[in-house]
Motif scaffolding. Structure first.
Motif, PDB file in Angstrom:
ATOM      1  N   ASN A 103       0.825  -1.208   0.000  1.00 29.05           N
ATOM      2  CA  ASN A 103       0.000   0.000   0.000  1.00 29.05           C
ATOM      3  C   ASN A 103       0.864   1.265   0.000  1.00 29.05           C
ATOM      4  OD1 ASN A 103      -2.619   0.826  -0.310  1.00 29.05           O
ATOM      5  ND2 ASN A 103      -3.004   1.042   1.879  1.00 29.05           N
ATOM      6  N   GLY A 104       1.954   1.245  -0.780  1.00 30.12           N
ATOM      7  CA  GLY A 104       2.824   2.400  -0.930  1.00 30.12           C
ATOM      8  C   GLY A 104       3.946   2.497   0.086  1.00 30.12           C
ATOM      9  N   GLU A 105       3.944   1.644   1.094  1.00 32.61           N
ATOM     10  CA  GLU A 105       4.997   1.656   2.114  1.00 32.61           C
ATOM     11  C   GLU A 105       5.967   0.507   1.856  1.00 32.61           C
ATOM     12  OE1 GLU A 105       5.381   1.979   6.959  1.00 32.61           O
ATOM     13  OE2 GLU A 105       3.433   1.560   6.066  1.00 32.61           O
ATOM     14  N   ARG A 106       7.263   0.769   2.018  1.00 31.89           N
ATOM     15  CA  ARG A 106       8.292  -0.230   1.746  1.00 31.89           C
ATOM     16  C   ARG A 106       9.039  -0.562   3.041  1.00 31.89           C
ATOM     17  NH1 ARG A 106      11.566   0.432  -3.715  1.00 31.89           N
ATOM     18  NH2 ARG A 106       9.426   0.844  -4.250  1.00 31.89           N
ATOM     19  N   LYS A 107       9.166  -1.878   3.347  1.00 34.23           N
ATOM     20  CA  LYS A 107       9.846  -2.329   4.566  1.00 34.23           C
ATOM     21  C   LYS A 107      10.616  -3.607   4.266  1.00 34.23           C
ATOM     22  CE  LYS A 107       7.827   0.428   7.685  1.00 34.23           C
ATOM     23  NZ  LYS A 107       8.489   1.329   8.581  1.00 34.23           N
ATOM     24  N   ILE A 108      11.695  -3.830   5.027  1.00 33.77           N
ATOM     25  CA  ILE A 108      12.453  -5.075   4.971  1.00 33.77           C
ATOM     26  C   ILE A 108      11.883  -5.996   6.043  1.00 33.77           C
ATOM     27  CG2 ILE A 108      14.722  -6.164   5.224  1.00 33.77           C
ATOM     28  CD1 ILE A 108      14.566  -4.248   2.822  1.00 33.77           C
ATOM     29  N   VAL A 109      11.567  -7.241   5.648  1.00 32.51           N
ATOM     30  CA  VAL A 109      11.049  -8.226   6.605  1.00 32.51           C
ATOM     31  C   VAL A 109      11.957  -9.451   6.608  1.00 32.51           C
ATOM     32  CG1 VAL A 109       8.660  -7.413   6.547  1.00 32.51           C
ATOM     33  CG2 VAL A 109       9.395  -9.155   4.914  1.00 32.51           C
ATOM     34  N   LYS A 110      12.059 -10.054   7.804  1.00 33.45           N
ATOM     35  CA  LYS A 110      12.960 -11.193   8.027  1.00 33.45           C
ATOM     36  C   LYS A 110      12.205 -12.300   8.753  1.00 33.45           C
ATOM     37  CE  LYS A 110      16.999  -8.286   8.076  1.00 33.45           C
ATOM     38  NZ  LYS A 110      18.259  -7.956   8.687  1.00 33.45           N
TER      39      LYS A 110
END
Length: 114
Positions: free
Chosen positions: A70-77
């Protein structure tokens, strides 16, 4: 029409589908209301940004992913999760080979092959 998987799914007995380069998936348990899908990504593989009307929750089993949601970018682990609202644009890039568990409500009819 009621759709329902077998009660048990064993990885070594199930086929892998290839929805795109460096990505393969196994359809796990499902009925009309819920579906679980295991998705393996090779490093650099892309889950293109897309939308669908289903609610989705994703759990990161292994690897590292850059998710756009939804337009937000994050790194997930490993151990992280992503909640995707219906019709929200989302996708990912695999930074380190890994596995995601996707759940959908209702069932992704487009994933079922009969």
């Amino acid at each position: 029409m009621k759709r329902e998987s077998l009660d048990f799914q064993f990885e070594n007995e199930m086929t892998w589908e290839v929805p795109g380069p460096g990505v393969k998936r196994q359809i796990m348990g499902y009925n009309n209301n819920l579906m679980m899908v295991k998705v393996k990504f090779e490093k650099g593989a892309i889950g293109s940004v897309h939308t669908h009307s289903h609610t989705q929750a994703t759990y990161v089993v292994s690897g590292t992913f850059e998710f756009t949601n939804n337009g937000e970018r994050k790194i997930v682990k490993p151990g992280d999760g992503v909640y995707i609202k219906p019709d929200a644009p989302h996708g990912c890039v695999c930074l380190e080979a890994g596995i995601l568990i996707d759940t959908f409500s209702p069932i992704r009819e487009d994933f079922i092959k009969e």
